[in-house]
Design a protein around this motif. Structure first.
Motif, short mmCIF file in Angstrom:
data_model
loop_
_atom_site.label_atom_id
_atom_site.label_comp_id
_atom_site.label_asym_id
_atom_site.label_seq_id
_atom_site.Cartn_x
_atom_site.Cartn_y
_atom_site.Cartn_z
N CYS A 1 4.38 18.98 -38.09
CA CYS A 1 3.95 20.14 -38.30
C CYS A 1 4.06 20.41 -39.60
N HIS B 1 7.43 25.09 -32.22
CA HIS B 1 8.80 25.79 -32.90
C HIS B 1 8.39 27.01 -33.44
N ALA B 2 7.57 27.29 -34.26
CA ALA B 2 7.34 28.76 -34.85
C ALA B 2 6.05 28.97 -35.04
N GLY B 3 5.13 28.09 -34.22
CA GLY B 3 3.74 28.68 -34.27
C GLY B 3 3.04 28.04 -35.58
N GLY B 4 3.35 26.86 -36.19
CA GLY B 4 2.72 26.39 -37.19
C GLY B 4 1.38 25.78 -36.76
N CYS C 1 2.32 24.78 -33.11
CA CYS C 1 3.49 23.99 -33.05
C CYS C 1 4.71 25.15 -32.07
N VAL D 1 5.10 23.26 -41.36
CA VAL D 1 5.96 24.28 -41.62
C VAL D 1 7.28 23.67 -41.99
N HIS D 2 8.09 23.15 -40.90
CA HIS D 2 9.22 22.60 -40.97
C HIS D 2 9.38 21.20 -40.88
N ARG D 3 7.95 20.46 -40.69
CA ARG D 3 8.09 19.06 -40.57
C ARG D 3 8.91 18.40 -39.33
N TYR D 4 8.86 19.02 -38.22
CA TYR D 4 9.26 18.46 -37.11
C TYR D 4 7.99 17.45 -36.64
S1 FES Z 1 6.69 25.80 -37.08
FE1 FES Z 1 6.23 23.94 -36.72
S2 FES Z 1 8.22 22.89 -37.24
FE2 FES Z 1 8.72 24.88 -37.36
#
Ligand code: FES
Length: 119
Positions: A71, A53-56, A51, A73-76
């Motif tokens: 994703c 965003h933060a590597g999910g 991902c 992790v944070h569901r983006y």
């Molecule tokens: S790591 Fe994927 S939405 Fe934050």
């Protein structure tokens, strides 16, 4: 016909050969890149496994009712057409083309380098 802008890698003989998880997503390694393949209502789609965003780990994510990959992790949620996150945070997930033809299932990696840029 396979678009010449890409180098095409055969990932399976048929779609049925691909071992999707219950979430209809699987991860493959192609040309040293970790890539997720998803079985959506529109056929096969592919994206980076990480991902933006933060590597999910997108392989552990899921597909929403609109065919976006979400994703874990944070569901983006990301659109497979343009890689854009549909939840509006401004992130882009790298998308790869997938082609299925009588020769098999192929994943395209954009060619890079100065001479390709000139073509
Ligand atoms: S790591 Fe994927 S939405 Fe934050």
């Amino acid at each position: 016909m396979l678009d010449k802008k890409y180098t095409w890698y055969k990932i399976a003989e048929t779609i049925g050969e691909l071992q999707f998880g219950e979430n209809n997503i699987l991860q493959v390694e192609v040309a040293g890149k970790n890539i997720c393949i998803a079985k959506t209502l529109n056929g096969l789609s592919a994206c980076a496994a990480k991902c933006p965003h933060a590597g999910g780990n997108m392989e552990a994510g899921f597909l929403d009712k609109n065919g976006n990959i979400v994703c874990p992790v944070h569901r983006y949620a990301f659109n497979f057409k343009n890689g854009r996150d549909v939840t509006g945070e401004g992130y882009y997930l790298k998308i790869y083309p997938v082609e299925v033809n009588e020769g098999g299932v192929f994943l395209g990696i954009a060619q890079s380098g100065f001479f390709n840029w000139l073509k």
